[in-house]
Design a protein around this motif. Structure first.
Motif, mmCIF file in Angstrom:
data_model
loop_
_atom_site.group_PDB
_atom_site.id
_atom_site.type_symbol
_atom_site.label_atom_id
_atom_site.label_comp_id
_atom_site.label_asym_id
_atom_site.label_seq_id
_atom_site.Cartn_x
_atom_site.Cartn_y
_atom_site.Cartn_z
ATOM 1 N N SER A 30 -32.741 -25.017 -67.994
ATOM 2 C CA SER A 30 -31.815 -23.917 -67.672
ATOM 3 C C SER A 30 -32.278 -23.130 -66.448
ATOM 4 O O SER A 30 -31.461 -22.548 -65.734
ATOM 5 N N ILE A 31 -33.573 -23.146 -66.171
ATOM 6 C CA ILE A 31 -34.080 -22.460 -64.971
ATOM 7 C C ILE A 31 -33.556 -23.161 -63.720
ATOM 8 O O ILE A 31 -33.126 -22.498 -62.768
ATOM 9 N N LEU A 32 -33.567 -24.489 -63.729
ATOM 10 C CA LEU A 32 -33.018 -25.231 -62.585
ATOM 11 C C LEU A 32 -31.521 -24.996 -62.452
ATOM 12 O O LEU A 32 -31.004 -24.870 -61.346
ATOM 13 N N VAL A 33 -30.831 -24.939 -63.583
ATOM 14 C CA VAL A 33 -29.391 -24.680 -63.546
ATOM 15 C C VAL A 33 -29.132 -23.320 -62.915
ATOM 16 O O VAL A 33 -28.270 -23.184 -62.041
ATOM 17 N N GLU A 34 -29.890 -22.312 -63.325
ATOM 18 C CA GLU A 34 -29.727 -20.971 -62.754
ATOM 19 C C GLU A 34 -29.985 -20.971 -61.245
ATOM 20 O O GLU A 34 -29.279 -20.304 -60.491
ATOM 21 N N ARG A 35 -30.996 -21.711 -60.808
ATOM 22 C CA ARG A 35 -31.347 -21.737 -59.383
ATOM 23 C C ARG A 35 -30.296 -22.432 -58.531
ATOM 24 O O ARG A 35 -30.054 -22.042 -57.395
ATOM 25 N N TYR A 36 -29.711 -23.492 -59.049
ATOM 26 C CA TYR A 36 -28.873 -24.353 -58.221
ATOM 27 C C TYR A 36 -27.376 -24.284 -58.522
ATOM 28 O O TYR A 36 -26.590 -24.845 -57.762
ATOM 29 N N GLU A 37 -26.975 -23.610 -59.572
ATOM 30 C CA GLU A 37 -25.557 -23.630 -59.960
ATOM 31 C C GLU A 37 -24.634 -23.124 -58.850
ATOM 32 O O GLU A 37 -23.667 -23.793 -58.486
ATOM 33 N N GLU A 38 -24.904 -21.965 -58.308
ATOM 34 C CA GLU A 38 -24.025 -21.405 -57.268
ATOM 35 C C GLU A 38 -24.018 -22.241 -55.990
ATOM 36 O O GLU A 38 -22.944 -22.550 -55.455
ATOM 37 N N PRO A 39 -25.174 -22.620 -55.458
ATOM 38 C CA PRO A 39 -25.134 -23.469 -54.258
ATOM 39 C C PRO A 39 -24.433 -24.804 -54.505
ATOM 40 O O PRO A 39 -23.698 -25.301 -53.650
ATOM 41 N N ARG A 52 -11.904 -26.021 -60.546
ATOM 42 C CA ARG A 52 -12.132 -26.679 -61.846
ATOM 43 C C ARG A 52 -12.784 -28.039 -61.660
ATOM 44 O O ARG A 52 -13.691 -28.420 -62.406
ATOM 45 N N ASP A 53 -12.326 -28.777 -60.664
ATOM 46 C CA ASP A 53 -12.949 -30.067 -60.371
ATOM 47 C C ASP A 53 -14.393 -29.871 -59.919
ATOM 48 O O ASP A 53 -15.275 -30.650 -60.276
ATOM 49 N N ALA A 54 -14.622 -28.828 -59.135
ATOM 50 C CA ALA A 54 -15.978 -28.542 -58.660
ATOM 51 C C ALA A 54 -16.904 -28.232 -59.828
ATOM 52 O O ALA A 54 -18.050 -28.698 -59.861
ATOM 53 N N GLU A 55 -16.417 -27.472 -60.799
ATOM 54 C CA GLU A 55 -17.230 -27.169 -61.976
ATOM 55 C C GLU A 55 -17.575 -28.441 -62.747
ATOM 56 O O GLU A 55 -18.703 -28.602 -63.214
ATOM 57 N N GLU A 56 -16.612 -29.339 -62.876
ATOM 58 C CA GLU A 56 -16.872 -30.613 -63.549
ATOM 59 C C GLU A 56 -17.911 -31.434 -62.794
ATOM 60 O O GLU A 56 -18.798 -32.043 -63.395
ATOM 61 N N VAL A 57 -17.772 -31.473 -61.482
ATOM 62 C CA VAL A 57 -18.722 -32.215 -60.651
ATOM 63 C C VAL A 57 -20.131 -31.665 -60.840
ATOM 64 O O VAL A 57 -21.086 -32.426 -61.023
ATOM 65 N N VAL A 58 -20.264 -30.354 -60.815
ATOM 66 C CA VAL A 58 -21.577 -29.726 -60.956
ATOM 67 C C VAL A 58 -22.158 -30.007 -62.343
ATOM 68 O O VAL A 58 -23.337 -30.350 -62.474
ATOM 69 N N GLN A 59 -21.323 -29.893 -63.359
ATOM 70 C CA GLN A 59 -21.795 -30.180 -64.708
ATOM 71 C C GLN A 59 -22.253 -31.635 -64.817
ATOM 72 O O GLN A 59 -23.318 -31.925 -65.373
ATOM 73 N N ASP A 60 -21.473 -32.550 -64.270
ATOM 74 C CA ASP A 60 -21.852 -33.966 -64.278
ATOM 75 C C ASP A 60 -23.156 -34.199 -63.508
ATOM 76 O O ASP A 60 -24.012 -34.976 -63.931
ATOM 77 N N ALA A 61 -23.293 -33.524 -62.380
ATOM 78 C CA ALA A 61 -24.502 -33.684 -61.566
ATOM 79 C C ALA A 61 -25.728 -33.191 -62.327
ATOM 80 O O ALA A 61 -26.770 -33.864 -62.339
ATOM 81 N N PHE A 62 -25.637 -32.027 -62.968
ATOM 82 C CA PHE A 62 -26.772 -31.525 -63.744
ATOM 83 C C PHE A 62 -27.107 -32.467 -64.901
ATOM 84 O O PHE A 62 -28.279 -32.687 -65.201
ATOM 85 N N THR A 63 -26.095 -33.025 -65.522
ATOM 86 C CA THR A 63 -26.334 -33.986 -66.603
ATOM 87 C C THR A 63 -27.081 -35.200 -66.070
ATOM 88 O O THR A 63 -28.067 -35.658 -66.673
ATOM 89 N N LYS A 64 -26.651 -35.726 -64.929
ATOM 90 C CA LYS A 64 -27.315 -36.884 -64.328
ATOM 91 C C LYS A 64 -28.749 -36.547 -63.926
ATOM 92 O O LYS A 64 -29.661 -37.370 -64.102
ATOM 93 N N TRP A 83 -33.234 -34.555 -53.581
ATOM 94 C CA TRP A 83 -32.820 -35.532 -54.593
ATOM 95 C C TRP A 83 -31.629 -34.998 -55.393
ATOM 96 O O TRP A 83 -30.651 -35.697 -55.612
ATOM 97 N N ALA A 84 -31.715 -33.733 -55.808
ATOM 98 C CA ALA A 84 -30.652 -33.123 -56.606
ATOM 99 C C ALA A 84 -29.341 -33.042 -55.811
ATOM 100 O O ALA A 84 -28.271 -33.346 -56.339
ATOM 101 N N TYR A 85 -29.422 -32.646 -54.535
ATOM 102 C CA TYR A 85 -28.213 -32.570 -53.713
ATOM 103 C C TYR A 85 -27.609 -33.950 -53.475
ATOM 104 O O TYR A 85 -26.397 -34.094 -53.384
ATOM 105 N N ARG A 86 -28.439 -34.975 -53.365
ATOM 106 C CA ARG A 86 -27.918 -36.337 -53.190
ATOM 107 C C ARG A 86 -27.116 -36.753 -54.429
ATOM 108 O O ARG A 86 -26.041 -37.346 -54.314
ATOM 109 N N ILE A 87 -27.626 -36.411 -55.610
ATOM 110 C CA ILE A 87 -26.888 -36.696 -56.846
ATOM 111 C C ILE A 87 -25.584 -35.916 -56.864
ATOM 112 O O ILE A 87 -24.524 -36.460 -57.197
ATOM 113 N N LEU A 88 -25.640 -34.647 -56.490
ATOM 114 C CA LEU A 88 -24.423 -33.826 -56.445
ATOM 115 C C LEU A 88 -23.400 -34.411 -55.477
ATOM 116 O O LEU A 88 -22.219 -34.554 -55.819
#
Length: 127
Positions: A30-39, A52-64, A83-88
């Motif tokens: 959750s710390i990583l989610v807090e750091r990277y969610e907005e960007p 809404r699509d962006a929120e889904e994309v971000v949720q999927d990216a965090f899951t991956k 690495w995280a941005y490449r997944i996003l």
């Protein structure tokens, strides 16, 4: 208390350590989610446009990111965020292609990303 590390202490750790520790202590992720969610949301909105699509994309990216955390290999000159941005970005481009293919989106993307989409299109089987 039950071997839990203090979250306040963990907030000072670097991203790589948090990712590694989150495999045995999932609440640390959750710390990583807090750091990277907005960007991540800003970047995803620039590609898929719909919040809404962006929120889904971000949720999927965090899951991956969480599921594939053991595959992360630190490299010189690259940080966890690369690495995280490449997944996003890959998740967002895949979502965008799906929306275009389904006729829900037209090719109206930020010019900053147009060249990347063209390169992916050539290699993804979309014509």
């Amino acid at each position: 208390m039950l071997g839990f590390r203090a979250t306040n202490e963990a907030r000072e750790w670097d991203d790589e350590r948090i990712l590694a520790e989150s495999q045995s202590s999932p609440w640390l992720f959750s710390i990583l989610v807090e750091r990277y969610e907005e960007p991540f949301l800003r970047k995803a909105r620039g590609i898929v446009r719909d919040p809404r699509d962006a929120e889904e994309v971000v949720q999927d990216a965090f899951t991956k990111i969480y599921v594939h955390a053991k595959k992360y290999q630190p490299q010189s000159g690259a940080k966890f965020s690369s690495w995280a941005y490449r997944i996003l970005m890959n998740t967002a481009f895949t979502r965008y292609q799906k929306l275009v293919k389904e006729g829900q989106r037209y090719l109206a993307m930020d010019p900053e990303y147009e060249h990347r989409y063209g390169e992916m299109k050539e290699h993804s089987g979309f014509a």
